[in-house]
Structure formats: structure tokens, C-alpha cells
Design a protein around this motif. Structure first.
Motif, PDB file in Angstrom:
ATOM      1  N   LYS A   1      19.291   4.578  11.440  1.00  0.00           N
ATOM      2  CA  LYS A   1      18.178   3.651  11.262  1.00  0.00           C
ATOM      3  C   LYS A   1      17.636   3.728   9.846  1.00  0.00           C
ATOM      4  O   LYS A   1      17.655   4.771   9.206  1.00  0.00           O
ATOM      5  N   ARG A   2      17.129   2.618   9.346  1.00  0.00           N
ATOM      6  CA  ARG A   2      16.581   2.562   8.004  1.00  0.00           C
ATOM      7  C   ARG A   2      15.060   2.545   7.990  1.00  0.00           C
ATOM      8  O   ARG A   2      14.457   2.763   6.952  1.00  0.00           O
TER       9      ARG A   2
ATOM     10  N   ILE B   1       3.824   7.849   6.277  1.00  0.00           N
ATOM     11  CA  ILE B   1       4.432   6.526   6.371  1.00  0.00           C
ATOM     12  C   ILE B   1       3.405   5.441   6.055  1.00  0.00           C
ATOM     13  O   ILE B   1       3.699   4.474   5.349  1.00  0.00           O
ATOM     14  N   LEU B   2       2.184   5.612   6.555  1.00  0.00           N
ATOM     15  CA  LEU B   2       1.136   4.639   6.282  1.00  0.00           C
ATOM     16  C   LEU B   2       0.814   4.579   4.794  1.00  0.00           C
ATOM     17  O   LEU B   2       0.651   3.487   4.222  1.00  0.00           O
ATOM     18  N   ASN B   3       0.746   5.719   4.138  1.00  0.00           N
ATOM     19  CA  ASN B   3       0.495   5.737   2.695  1.00  0.00           C
ATOM     20  C   ASN B   3       1.652   5.133   1.907  1.00  0.00           C
ATOM     21  O   ASN B   3       1.429   4.431   0.914  1.00  0.00           O
TER      22      ASN B   3
ATOM     23  N   ARG C   1       1.365   1.364   2.298  1.00  0.00           N
ATOM     24  CA  ARG C   1       0.276   0.807   1.487  1.00  0.00           C
ATOM     25  C   ARG C   1       0.648   0.731   0.012  1.00  0.00           C
ATOM     26  O   ARG C   1       0.262  -0.197  -0.692  1.00  0.00           O
ATOM     27  N   HIS C   2       1.398   1.731  -0.450  1.00  0.00           N
ATOM     28  CA  HIS C   2       1.716   1.785  -1.873  1.00  0.00           C
ATOM     29  C   HIS C   2       2.905   0.898  -2.235  1.00  0.00           C
ATOM     30  O   HIS C   2       2.869   0.188  -3.240  1.00  0.00           O
ATOM     31  N   TYR C   3       3.985   0.932  -1.435  1.00  0.00           N
ATOM     32  CA  TYR C   3       5.218   0.232  -1.778  1.00  0.00           C
ATOM     33  C   TYR C   3       5.460  -1.034  -0.964  1.00  0.00           C
ATOM     34  O   TYR C   3       6.390  -1.774  -1.252  1.00  0.00           O
ATOM     35  N   LYS C   4       4.702  -1.277   0.096  1.00  0.00           N
ATOM     36  CA  LYS C   4       4.824  -2.464   0.956  1.00  0.00           C
ATOM     37  C   LYS C   4       6.185  -2.570   1.645  1.00  0.00           C
ATOM     38  O   LYS C   4       6.679  -3.655   1.912  1.00  0.00           O
ATOM     39  N   THR C   5       6.803  -1.430   1.923  1.00  0.00           N
ATOM     40  CA  THR C   5       8.063  -1.416   2.657  1.00  0.00           C
ATOM     41  C   THR C   5       8.189  -0.101   3.421  1.00  0.00           C
ATOM     42  O   THR C   5       7.614   0.905   3.022  1.00  0.00           O
ATOM     43  N   LEU C   6       8.938  -0.137   4.520  1.00  0.00           N
ATOM     44  CA  LEU C   6       9.240   1.062   5.288  1.00  0.00           C
ATOM     45  C   LEU C   6      10.729   1.378   5.266  1.00  0.00           C
ATOM     46  O   LEU C   6      11.176   2.305   5.936  1.00  0.00           O
ATOM     47  N   ASP C   7      11.499   0.628   4.493  1.00  0.00           N
ATOM     48  CA  ASP C   7      12.935   0.829   4.383  1.00  0.00           C
ATOM     49  C   ASP C   7      13.217   2.059   3.524  1.00  0.00           C
ATOM     50  O   ASP C   7      12.773   2.155   2.382  1.00  0.00           O
ATOM     51  N   VAL C   8      13.973   2.995   4.073  1.00  0.00           N
ATOM     52  CA  VAL C   8      14.241   4.246   3.375  1.00  0.00           C
ATOM     53  C   VAL C   8      15.106   4.011   2.141  1.00  0.00           C
ATOM     54  O   VAL C   8      14.869   4.607   1.085  1.00  0.00           O
ATOM     55  N   ARG C   9      16.065   3.147   2.236  1.00  0.00           N
ATOM     56  CA  ARG C   9      16.937   2.879   1.082  1.00  0.00           C
ATOM     57  C   ARG C   9      16.170   2.212  -0.049  1.00  0.00           C
ATOM     58  O   ARG C   9      16.417   2.492  -1.217  1.00  0.00           O
ATOM     59  N   GLU C  10      15.254   1.357   0.296  1.00  0.00           N
ATOM     60  CA  GLU C  10      14.425   0.704  -0.728  1.00  0.00           C
ATOM     61  C   GLU C  10      13.511   1.724  -1.412  1.00  0.00           C
ATOM     62  O   GLU C  10      13.326   1.679  -2.627  1.00  0.00           O
ATOM     63  N   LEU C  11      12.965   2.633  -0.651  1.00  0.00           N
ATOM     64  CA  LEU C  11      12.102   3.661  -1.242  1.00  0.00           C
ATOM     65  C   LEU C  11      12.898   4.620  -2.119  1.00  0.00           C
ATOM     66  O   LEU C  11      12.380   5.095  -3.129  1.00  0.00           O
ATOM     67  N   ARG C  12      14.145   4.912  -1.763  1.00  0.00           N
ATOM     68  CA  ARG C  12      14.984   5.734  -2.628  1.00  0.00           C
ATOM     69  C   ARG C  12      15.271   5.042  -3.936  1.00  0.00           C
ATOM     70  O   ARG C  12      15.361   5.666  -4.975  1.00  0.00           O
ATOM     71  N   ARG C  13      15.446   3.745  -3.892  1.00  0.00           N
ATOM     72  CA  ARG C  13      15.726   2.985  -5.109  1.00  0.00           C
ATOM     73  C   ARG C  13      14.527   2.983  -6.037  1.00  0.00           C
ATOM     74  O   ARG C  13      14.665   2.964  -7.252  1.00  0.00           O
TER      75      ARG C  13
END
Length: 103
Positions: A25-26, A83-85, A88-100
Motif C-alpha cells: 500500500k502507498r 500522518i496528520l502533520n 497538513r504540510h505536504y497535502k498528500t499521504l502517498d509515501v512515494r510522493e513524500l520520499r520524492r
């Protein structure tokens, strides 16, 4: 009462479901739920094995499971806060997007 192998088979099924949620899951919330499913599988193994090996029900297994449930609730609360923070900061919950976004 059911035999021990029924409980252990159900626990192994929970382990596989939890590992699938964590690995495939992402979404961060689904990954956190996968960790919680893994914790519940370990708790089920503790309870099933603590009541079957001795002629009496061992209270140590139940005490370990109660502490595990308490710690699991705390981990879930801290994880949902993180996860909530992140949302709020990045506007996404996708793990791959946050790694990028790391660099």
C-alpha cells in the motif's frame, strides 16, 4: 473450544494481511493499519499459546498482551498525529510522493 492450530492459522493469515498492507500500500494510514494488524496477530499468538502449553491458563501471556494493546494504542495515536502533520504540510499521504519531496 477450538484446537490451537486454528488460532495459529488465523494469526498467520493476519500476519500475511498485515505484511501486504505494509509492503504494497502507498497510503500512510493503510500502512499504519497494517502495523496494527501485525500487532494483533502477535497478540493472538500469545493468547493461544499461553492457554495451551500448560495444564492451566498462564497469566503472564495475558499480561503481555494487555501491555501490548496499551503500547499499540499509543503507537497508533502518535502515528496518526505524524500522518496528520504530514498531510497538513505536504497535502498528500502517498509515501512515494513524500520520499520524492525529501531532497
Amino acid at each position: 473450544m477450538l484446537p490451537t492450530y486454528v488460532y495459529l492459522m488465523f494469526a498467520f493469515a493476519l500476519v500475511f494481511i498485515g505484511l501486504y498492507c505494509v509492503s504494497a500500500k502507498r497510503n500512510m494510514i493503510r500502512m499504519l493499519f497494517g502495523v496494527e494488524i501485525l500487532l494483533n496477530a502477535a497478540n493472538l499468538c500469545f493468547i493461544a499459546l499461553s492457554s495451551r502449553w500448560l495444564p492451566y491458563v498462564d497469566a503472564l501471556g495475558h499480561a503481555v498482551v494487555i501491555m501490548s494493546i496499551i503500547i499499540g494504542g499509543c503507537v497508533m495515536a502518535v502515528g496518526l498525529t505524524m500522518i496528520l502533520n504530514a498531510y497538513r504540510h505536504y497535502k498528500t499521504l502517498d509515501v512515494r510522493e513524500l520520499r520524492r519531496l525529501r531532497w
